[in-house]
Every structure is written in C-alpha cells, then in structure tokens.
Design a protein around this motif. Sequence first.
Motif, PDB file in Angstrom:
ATOM      1  N   GLY A 115     -28.912 -16.401 -43.592  1.00 48.65           N
ATOM      2  CA  GLY A 115     -29.343 -16.878 -42.257  1.00 48.65           C
ATOM      3  C   GLY A 115     -29.477 -15.630 -41.253  1.00 48.65           C
ATOM      4  O   GLY A 115     -30.376 -15.895 -40.408  1.00 48.65           O
ATOM      5  N   TRP A 116     -28.714 -14.919 -41.387  1.00 49.13           N
ATOM      6  CA  TRP A 116     -28.856 -13.593 -40.355  1.00 49.13           C
ATOM      7  C   TRP A 116     -30.205 -13.067 -40.475  1.00 49.13           C
ATOM      8  O   TRP A 116     -30.902 -12.739 -39.491  1.00 49.13           O
ATOM      9  N   LEU A 117     -30.676 -13.019 -41.649  1.00 50.68           N
ATOM     10  CA  LEU A 117     -32.175 -12.226 -41.929  1.00 50.68           C
ATOM     11  C   LEU A 117     -33.229 -13.317 -41.500  1.00 50.68           C
ATOM     12  O   LEU A 117     -34.123 -12.641 -40.817  1.00 50.68           O
ATOM     13  N   HIS A 118     -33.027 -14.406 -41.611  1.00 50.60           N
ATOM     14  CA  HIS A 118     -33.815 -15.221 -41.073  1.00 50.60           C
ATOM     15  C   HIS A 118     -34.044 -15.446 -39.549  1.00 50.60           C
ATOM     16  O   HIS A 118     -35.204 -15.364 -39.019  1.00 50.60           O
ATOM     17  N   ALA A 119     -32.784 -15.441 -38.898  1.00 47.36           N
ATOM     18  CA  ALA A 119     -32.629 -15.174 -37.350  1.00 47.36           C
ATOM     19  C   ALA A 119     -33.360 -13.825 -37.008  1.00 47.36           C
ATOM     20  O   ALA A 119     -34.185 -13.635 -35.882  1.00 47.36           O
ATOM     21  N   LYS A 120     -33.020 -12.653 -37.733  1.00 49.56           N
ATOM     22  CA  LYS A 120     -33.491 -11.448 -37.406  1.00 49.56           C
ATOM     23  C   LYS A 120     -35.206 -11.193 -37.395  1.00 49.56           C
ATOM     24  O   LYS A 120     -35.766 -11.043 -36.470  1.00 49.56           O
ATOM     25  N   ILE A 121     -35.633 -11.907 -38.448  1.00 54.69           N
ATOM     26  CA  ILE A 121     -37.069 -11.957 -38.645  1.00 54.69           C
ATOM     27  C   ILE A 121     -37.776 -12.799 -37.514  1.00 54.69           C
ATOM     28  O   ILE A 121     -39.027 -12.331 -37.112  1.00 54.69           O
ATOM     29  N   ALA A 122     -37.127 -13.999 -36.977  1.00 51.50           N
ATOM     30  CA  ALA A 122     -37.629 -14.734 -35.954  1.00 51.50           C
ATOM     31  C   ALA A 122     -37.542 -13.865 -34.764  1.00 51.50           C
ATOM     32  O   ALA A 122     -38.661 -14.033 -33.843  1.00 51.50           O
ATOM     33  N   LEU A 123     -36.536 -13.139 -34.413  1.00 51.66           N
ATOM     34  CA  LEU A 123     -36.527 -12.074 -33.533  1.00 51.66           C
ATOM     35  C   LEU A 123     -37.543 -11.090 -33.399  1.00 51.66           C
ATOM     36  O   LEU A 123     -38.009 -10.631 -32.189  1.00 51.66           O
ATOM     37  N   ASN A 157     -39.356  -5.692 -19.055  1.00 47.35           N
ATOM     38  CA  ASN A 157     -38.604  -4.293 -19.159  1.00 47.35           C
ATOM     39  C   ASN A 157     -37.474  -4.653 -20.081  1.00 47.35           C
ATOM     40  O   ASN A 157     -36.884  -4.057 -20.898  1.00 47.35           O
ATOM     41  N   GLU A 158     -36.876  -5.904 -19.530  1.00 49.14           N
ATOM     42  CA  GLU A 158     -35.582  -6.350 -20.003  1.00 49.14           C
ATOM     43  C   GLU A 158     -35.716  -7.212 -21.408  1.00 49.14           C
ATOM     44  O   GLU A 158     -34.608  -6.953 -22.165  1.00 49.14           O
ATOM     45  N   VAL A 159     -36.782  -7.547 -21.742  1.00 45.68           N
ATOM     46  CA  VAL A 159     -36.881  -8.647 -22.957  1.00 45.68           C
ATOM     47  C   VAL A 159     -36.703  -7.676 -24.106  1.00 45.68           C
ATOM     48  O   VAL A 159     -35.959  -8.187 -24.935  1.00 45.68           O
ATOM     49  N   PRO A 160     -37.347  -6.768 -24.302  1.00 47.02           N
ATOM     50  CA  PRO A 160     -37.291  -5.878 -25.664  1.00 47.02           C
ATOM     51  C   PRO A 160     -35.863  -5.333 -25.639  1.00 47.02           C
ATOM     52  O   PRO A 160     -35.540  -5.400 -26.777  1.00 47.02           O
ATOM     53  N   THR A 161     -35.052  -4.938 -24.498  1.00 47.43           N
ATOM     54  CA  THR A 161     -33.798  -4.770 -24.709  1.00 47.43           C
ATOM     55  C   THR A 161     -32.790  -5.580 -25.339  1.00 47.43           C
ATOM     56  O   THR A 161     -32.190  -5.530 -26.111  1.00 47.43           O
ATOM     57  N   VAL A 162     -33.130  -6.930 -24.582  1.00 46.68           N
ATOM     58  CA  VAL A 162     -32.372  -7.901 -25.058  1.00 46.68           C
ATOM     59  C   VAL A 162     -32.520  -8.438 -26.719  1.00 46.68           C
ATOM     60  O   VAL A 162     -31.649  -8.611 -27.373  1.00 46.68           O
ATOM     61  N   LEU A 163     -33.716  -8.547 -27.170  1.00 42.95           N
ATOM     62  CA  LEU A 163     -34.078  -8.753 -28.338  1.00 42.95           C
ATOM     63  C   LEU A 163     -33.410  -7.870 -29.155  1.00 42.95           C
ATOM     64  O   LEU A 163     -33.131  -7.950 -30.101  1.00 42.95           O
ATOM     65  N   MET A 164     -33.596  -6.475 -28.803  1.00 43.09           N
ATOM     66  CA  MET A 164     -33.118  -5.430 -29.794  1.00 43.09           C
ATOM     67  C   MET A 164     -31.650  -5.570 -29.896  1.00 43.09           C
ATOM     68  O   MET A 164     -31.252  -5.317 -31.005  1.00 43.09           O
ATOM     69  N   ILE A 165     -31.058  -5.768 -28.963  1.00 47.48           N
ATOM     70  CA  ILE A 165     -29.588  -5.947 -28.965  1.00 47.48           C
ATOM     71  C   ILE A 165     -29.221  -6.988 -29.987  1.00 47.48           C
ATOM     72  O   ILE A 165     -28.287  -6.736 -30.837  1.00 47.48           O
ATOM     73  N   VAL A 166     -29.531  -8.248 -29.896  1.00 48.42           N
ATOM     74  CA  VAL A 166     -29.413  -9.415 -30.719  1.00 48.42           C
ATOM     75  C   VAL A 166     -29.800  -9.101 -32.281  1.00 48.42           C
ATOM     76  O   VAL A 166     -28.867  -9.332 -33.118  1.00 48.42           O
ATOM     77  N   ILE A 167     -30.802  -8.307 -32.315  1.00 46.36           N
ATOM     78  CA  ILE A 167     -31.389  -8.015 -33.706  1.00 46.36           C
ATOM     79  C   ILE A 167     -30.410  -6.858 -34.268  1.00 46.36           C
ATOM     80  O   ILE A 167     -30.089  -7.056 -35.288  1.00 46.36           O
ATOM     81  N   VAL A 168     -29.645  -6.020 -33.461  1.00 56.03           N
ATOM     82  CA  VAL A 168     -28.923  -5.080 -34.205  1.00 56.03           C
ATOM     83  C   VAL A 168     -27.785  -5.745 -34.366  1.00 56.03           C
ATOM     84  O   VAL A 168     -27.105  -5.206 -35.594  1.00 56.03           O
ATOM     85  N   VAL A 169     -27.324  -6.485 -33.744  1.00 51.74           N
ATOM     86  CA  VAL A 169     -25.767  -7.403 -33.984  1.00 51.74           C
ATOM     87  C   VAL A 169     -26.084  -7.985 -35.074  1.00 51.74           C
ATOM     88  O   VAL A 169     -25.203  -8.112 -36.096  1.00 51.74           O
TER      89      VAL A 169
END
Length: 176
Positions: A115-123, A157-169
């Motif tokens: 599930g984490w991988l599917h969520a990561k790919i979606a992000l 400018n904040e959108v990639p930051t938020v996406l990156m944080i969630v992806i890394v988590v």
Amino acid sequence: MVSSDTGGRKAAGRAFAALAIFIGLTALLFWYDPSGFYLWAKAIHVIAVIAWMAGMLYLPRLFVYHADAKIGSETSETFKVMEQRLLRLIINPAMIVTWVFGLWLAWSGFGFSGGWLHAKIALVLAMSGMHGYLSASVRRFSADQNSRPARHWRIMNEVPTVLMIVIVVLVIVKPF
C-alpha cells in the motif's frame, strides 16, 4: 541574444553527452554485476530524485522574482534563460531517470506490491503533474504571457515540498 542561444546549444550538447555517458556506465554496471545492480540502481534513483527536487524547488522561486520583473527588461530575459535551462538540462532529465529507476526498483524489489508503494507512486504522479504545470509556466513566461502574481508562485513553491515530505515518510516508514 545569439550568444545566449549558442550557449544554450552548447549546454544542451554537454547535457546530452553526460546523459549518454550515464546510460553507458549504467549498462556496464548491469552487465558487470547484475546481482549487485539493485543497490546501484537505488543510489542512482536517489541522486536523480535529489536533482529533480532541487529543480522543482528552485523553479517556482525563479518565477516569484520573474513575475515582478518588467516584461522585456534585461532581468526578465535573464530569468527566461535561467528557467529554460533549469527545466531542460536538470529537471527534465532528472525526472526521467527518477521514473525509470524508480519503476525498475518497484518491480525488482517489491513486485509493485504494498500500500505504501501504491501511495508513493500516486504522489510521484502528482509531483509529475506539478512538473508539467511548471513546464507550461516556463513556456508562458518565455512568451511574456504569465498572468500569475508572485504570491501565487510563493504558494506553488510549497507544493513540491509537501509532496516530497509525504513521499519520504512513505518510503522510510512504510506505514501500510
């Protein structure tokens, strides 16, 4: 303007040569040690992600300043060159390498399961959509057709930051 165009072609030529060398070295790594290639692929993927994110964080910041520059000014023209080169020579190749190696790692290491991988790919798809939005914005700025204020670009400018944080988590914690 001619020297800028010539410089852009030289930079593109260097980027193409670097990409060709990179592909060749990657193929050699795979051929030389297929069993150890996974770790090399992971390292290449992380390097590409870092380059992609650096560009995705810097490009909207350039837009913040470009939005306030007078159309036709030397400053505006300089921003156009910077934005186009950043996109074509760093962000686009880094995104491609990120996707190629990321998909290979997802298939090779996880069989596209989890599930984490599917969520990561979606992000990452959402990040790619943001990439497309920024690419279209480079074209609009280049044609002096930007209609967005600097404040819009500060928010973007904040959108990639938020996406990156969630992806890394998701990648590190694998919560589901």
